[in-house]
Design an enzyme around this catalytic site. Structure first.
Site, mmCIF file in Angstrom:
data_model
loop_
_atom_site.group_PDB
_atom_site.id
_atom_site.type_symbol
_atom_site.label_atom_id
_atom_site.label_comp_id
_atom_site.label_asym_id
_atom_site.label_seq_id
_atom_site.Cartn_x
_atom_site.Cartn_y
_atom_site.Cartn_z
ATOM 1 C CD GLN A 275 -0.860 -0.510 3.728
ATOM 2 O OE1 GLN A 275 -2.069 -0.517 3.731
ATOM 3 N NE2 GLN A 275 -0.150 -0.939 4.754
ATOM 4 C CD GLU A 349 0.321 -4.245 9.522
ATOM 5 O OE1 GLU A 349 0.149 -3.993 8.320
ATOM 6 O OE2 GLU A 349 -0.518 -3.975 10.409
ATOM 7 C CG ASP A 383 -4.225 -12.485 4.694
ATOM 8 O OD1 ASP A 383 -4.685 -11.395 4.311
ATOM 9 O OD2 ASP A 383 -4.929 -13.461 4.998
ATOM 10 C CG ASP A 402 -6.329 -1.582 15.127
ATOM 11 O OD1 ASP A 402 -7.248 -0.923 14.626
ATOM 12 O OD2 ASP A 402 -5.246 -1.082 15.476
#
Length: 547
Positions: A275, A349, A383, A402
């Protein structure tokens, strides 16, 4: 990709007087035409993928953007194929013109989309949807031009040597599909990671115009008048000049556009394998903001309010072992570590760069209380869904989800019934799962769909919400370059097996002193969330997402 075009039936008179006068042997000429088909197909698919990817980054919801781009393009390709019939008598000149225009439009499409998003996003009114309109316009224009390619190439290859229609179509489409394969693989594995969106589009346009111009001016120049040859040379040189100038200035353009979107206080801007990560503020008293793919994930003004509400209701029972799914910024871990009884915190994460920044960026590591320096914290990169499938059962007293908004396509599976069933398996019999479920006031159907999905996975739920300050960025999955007046709140769900969990905070010795959350406020937030309940919703699954 290019659409088929039915050539003239056998025996029909060709639209040109006779075989082309070529500077090479016919066999070599056919090879060069098929090589051009290969290059043009690769460039065309890169344009399509570039539009889909950039629209997903800028607008949101990649499924919708991909559907819009591909459906409009395929429709336009059919129209372009029909329009190209009129150019058959002047196939060489027509193909050269089409490739020059396609290279200019396709090469500059990413720049134009980003510019409209960055500089008109806060104008309001119809300009708020400017990137969507421009996306459709580019898809339509590029599709028309791509659709015109094969009819013209069919005429050119027949100019070299007249053959049966089936053989010519087979040759052209074999080269086309192989080129599409190369372009489709080159974009995600080579162009995007090495060059980025903007430069990749510009280089693709340059390759496109060189291939088209070289074929026409090198092989079929005898079909052009002296004036047409000079016009095509001037057009190609102009297009190459525009693309080259844009490539030289692209870094300055991107920097200016980023400042237009995020303000002048951008400290970190990088494109990871996952990202786009941007950090603003955090110095000279300015609050730190962390953006992931343009969506605000951490706001220094509200970070404590959000993370206290997410974490501490789940810590009211046993909490020796805690699992945090997402939360690479370290702020959820900071709140968990405020409970001295915690022995181990596992953080899963997907983006290792976010964790690296959370460790090394001084303002961000200060905001997360240097959580990653605590030996109790263990980080796993991967993932969350796949990690849970391999996680040992009945391991964690608390699981904190989260994760980004459920409306983001990449996150949908992380809010599915299957995902929550895996999370339930990882919990101890009396364990608790805390889930961030998006804004309640702005998108109640999404929030209550998460609730329904948790209950379908065999969990009992206690919904609640907390309010925050207006961040100037929209709640939910879509990006925005301007302020929003949407209600700013966060919705959470506390879930457990067996009995419905009770919303409360720890008291007594060892209980952390919270700055924004009280038990009275928690009860009021639960009451406010209940007032938005939407009934009759189905659970979201991997094969039937409902967000």
């Amino acid at each position: 990709m290019i659409d088929p075009h039915a050539p003239a039936p056998p025996g029909a008179p060709p639209p040109w007087p006779g075989p082309a006068r070529l500077p090479v042997r016919p066999g070599t000429g056919r090879f060069l035409v098929l090589a051009c088909v290969f290059v043009c197909a690769a460039c065309g698919l890169v344009y399509e993928l570039e539009l889909v990817a950039l629209a997903s980054y800028l607008i949101g919801d990649s499924v919708t953007q991909a559907s819009v781009v591909l459906s409009v393009m395929v429709f336009a390709m059919g129209i372009g194929s029909l329009v190209a019939k009129r150019l058959r008598p002047r196939a060489a000149a027509g193909f050269g013109a089409v490739e020059a225009v396609l290279a200019l439009v396709g090469g500059c499409s990413a720049l134009a989309l980003y510019a409209v998003f960055a500089w008109t996003g806060d104008w309001g009114g119809m300009w708020a949807d400017g990137p969507r309109y421009l996306l459709v316009a580019f898809s339509l224009t590029i599709g028309l031009l791509i659709g015109a390619e094969v009819p013209l190439l069919m005429e050119l290859i027949q100019r070299i040597r007249r053959q049966d229609a089936g053989g010519a179509v087979a040759d052209l489409f074999a080269a086309d599909y192989v080129g599409a394969l190369v372009g489709g693989l080159a974009f995600p594995f080579l162009l995007l990671p090495l060059l980025g969106q903007l430069t990749s589009a510009l280089i693709t346009g340059a390759v496109n115009v060189v291939a088209g111009g070289a074929l026409v001016l090198g092989l079929f120049r005898g079909d052009l008048t002296h004036r047409a040859r000079w016009l095509l040379v001037i057009a190609n040189v102009t297009v190459l000049g525009v693309l080259a100038s844009a490539a030289v200035l692209v870094d300055d353009f991107e920097r200016a556009a980023r400042h237009a979107v995020y303000g002048r206080d951008v400290r970190v801007a990088l494109q990871t394998d996952v990202q786009e990560v941007v950090i603003t503020g955090g110095t000279h008293g300015r609050p730190l903001d962390l953006f992931l793919d343009g969506r605000l994930r951490v706001s220094g003004r509200d970070a404590r309010r959000y993370h206290e509400a997410l974490v501490h209701p789940a810590m009211s029972g046993e909490h020796t072992r805690v699992l945090i799914l997402g939360g690479g910024d370290g702020l959820a871990a900071r709140e968990v570590l405020r409970h001295p009884e915690v022995h181990r915190v596992d953080v899963v994460e997907v983006d290792a760069e976010v964790v690296r920044l959370a460790r090394s960026d001084p303002p961000l590591s200060e905001l997360n209380g240097h959580a990653y320096d605590d030996p109790r914290v263990h980080v796993m990169t991967g993932d969350a869904f796949h990690w849970l499938r391999a996680a040992p059962p009945a391991t964690y007293d608390v699981v904190i989800s989260d994760l980004p908004d459920p409306g983001i396509t990449a996150s949908t599976k992380l809010y599915s019934q299957e995902f929550y069933a895996l999370a339930r398996r990882a919990l101890t019999p009396h364990g608790r799962l805390a889930v961030h479920a998006g804004p309640v006031s702005a998108r109640p159907r999404v929030f209550w769909t998460v609730d329904t999905t948790l209950r379908a996975a065999g969990l009992r739920t206690a919904p609640y919400r907390v309010t925050g300050h207006d961040s100037g960025f929209a709640s939910g999955p879509d990006r925005t370059a301007g302020p929003t007046r949407a209600p700013h709140d966060w919705g959470f769900l506390l879930a457990s097996q067996g009995r419905r969990p009770v919303l409360r905070l720890r008291e007594g010795q060892g209980a952390p002193r919270l700055g924004t959350l009280t038990e009275t406020g928690l009860v009021a937030g639960a009451r406010a969330a209940q007032g938005t309940r939407v009934g009759g919703l189905g659970a979201s699954t991997l094969v039937h997402p409902r967000y």
